[in-house]
Scaffold this active site. Structure first.
Site, PDB file in Angstrom:
ATOM      1  N   LYS A 139      60.763-107.524 -37.407  1.00  0.00           N
ATOM      2  CA  LYS A 139      61.922-107.111 -36.609  1.00  0.00           C
ATOM      3  C   LYS A 139      62.342-105.697 -36.962  1.00  0.00           C
ATOM      4  CE  LYS A 139      66.486-108.315 -34.941  1.00  0.00           C
ATOM      5  NZ  LYS A 139      67.658-109.198 -34.997  1.00  0.00           N
ATOM      6  N   ASN A 192      63.829-101.878 -35.139  1.00  0.00           N
ATOM      7  CA  ASN A 192      65.195-101.448 -35.453  1.00  0.00           C
ATOM      8  C   ASN A 192      65.265-100.146 -36.244  1.00  0.00           C
ATOM      9  OD1 ASN A 192      66.668-103.432 -34.166  1.00  0.00           O
ATOM     10  ND2 ASN A 192      66.652-104.826 -35.909  1.00  0.00           N
ATOM     11  N   SER A 196      72.443-101.955 -30.830  1.00  0.00           N
ATOM     12  CA  SER A 196      73.653-102.209 -31.634  1.00  0.00           C
ATOM     13  C   SER A 196      74.250-100.953 -32.242  1.00  0.00           C
ATOM     14  CB  SER A 196      73.337-103.223 -32.735  1.00  0.00           C
ATOM     15  OG  SER A 196      72.328-102.741 -33.596  1.00  0.00           O
TER      16      SER A 196
END
Length: 322
Positions: A204, A208, A273
């Site tokens: 992941k 990111n 985000s």
């Protein structure tokens, strides 16, 4: 089984709402107007074209909630250490702590083996506050692939994906992991247990580590980033550096950088985000997402010049916001 979701924002709120709707006793720790709305009318959960109100016990800290079997910590990784005093009353002798956060966790190199065994991550856990207070034996690793938002206080809206991976830091397939996996699966999540949670975390992170700082620095949505050839090339270079560091650690990499970016095309014009945080003036979660990878790369002897440059830029931007 008593579960508390500590940090019931978008992701934590969705987890709490689904657990409560499935009949699992769940409480939440939240703050501000969001907490007040949940206490007043319940947590409103929106899923596709439906809306449901679920009742959960809600508090500003753990003092009134008592000890729990599981505490799912859904905070930004850079907020966890400061939140520990409010979380500590939830912890009993058998409580399992489940950090549902992005980036490299502070426990990553605990009993890792090799030349990086026991390495401390200065940016992730300054002054070793988490390492001092939390026994890694309490920790159950977690990787979250959920998309949700809080459009207004007391409301959580599911936007897409519902995947969760759980895994013990020691690589065992434990009964406590299976109990939580089954509970989350019964609440509608696609949840699986893995014997290699570190590889799951790193896979992941590949997206990111570069994408979040690029979005925050450019204020661009995902579709515009992917459509810009120059920015896409920079991103691919940064992601390849993350992959190289992961390979040096012996982690199992599932996708190439190009494949990872193509996954994002279906999401369209989303704000990742860190871009949402910068637009709302919130602290930027760069420490666990990219600074930690730079530190690990330096120790492992893997060049990470692009990621180091992005980290320097986003660190300065974060300081300007504080």
């Amino acid at each position: 089984m008593k579960i508390c979701v500590f940090g019931a924002g978008a992701i934590g709120g969705l987890i709490a709402a689904r657990l409560a709707a499935s009949g699992t006793p769940v409480s939440v720790v939240a703050r501000g107007a969001h907490l007040q709305a949940i206490q007043r009318r319940g947590l409103i959960w929106r899923e596709r074209d439906s809306e449901r109100i679920v009742r959960v016990e809600a508090a500003a800290d753990g003092k009134s909630l008592g000890t729990q079997d599981y505490v799912i910590v859904s905070l930004k990784s850079n907020a966890f250490a400061a939140a520990w005093p409010a979380l500590e009353p939830l912890i009993g002798e058998q409580t399992v702590i489940v950090p549902a956060m992005n980036g490299v966790p502070w426990w990553f190199f605990h009993r890792f083996g090799g030349k990086l065994a026991g390495m401390t991550l200065d940016d992730v856990d300054p002054h070793a506050r988490l390492a001092t207070h939390i026994d890694v034996a309490r920790v159950l690793g977690c990787v979250i692939y959920l998309s949700a938002r809080v459009p207004e206080p007391g409301v959580v809206e599911h936007m897409g994906r519902e995947d969760i991976e759980l895994g013990e830091p020691d690589g065992s397939m434990s009964a406590r992991a299976e109990r939580l996996r089954a509970c989350l699966a019964s609440a509608g999540f696609t949840c699986r247990a893995t014997a290699d949670i570190r590889s799951a975390i790193w896979n992941k992170l590949i997206g990111n580590a570069g994408l979040n700082p690029v979005a925050a620095l450019t204020h661009a949505t995902l579709d515009r980033i992917l459509d810009d050839h120059g920015v896409r090339t920079l991103l691919l270079t940064a992601m390849d550096e993350v992959i190289a560091v992961g390979n040096s650690l012996g982690l199992k990499i599932r996708q190439t950088a190009s494949e990872r970016l193509e996954m994002g095309r279906s999401l369209g014009a989303v704000e990742v985000s860190m871009l949402q945080d910068i637009k709302q003036g919130r602290p930027l979660e760069y420490e666990a997402l990219c600074a930690a990878v730079v530190q690990i790369g330096e120790r492992a002897g893997i060049p990470v010049p692009t990621l180091r440059a992005l980290t320097a830029l986003i660190r300065l931007r974060a300081r300007q916001l504080s």
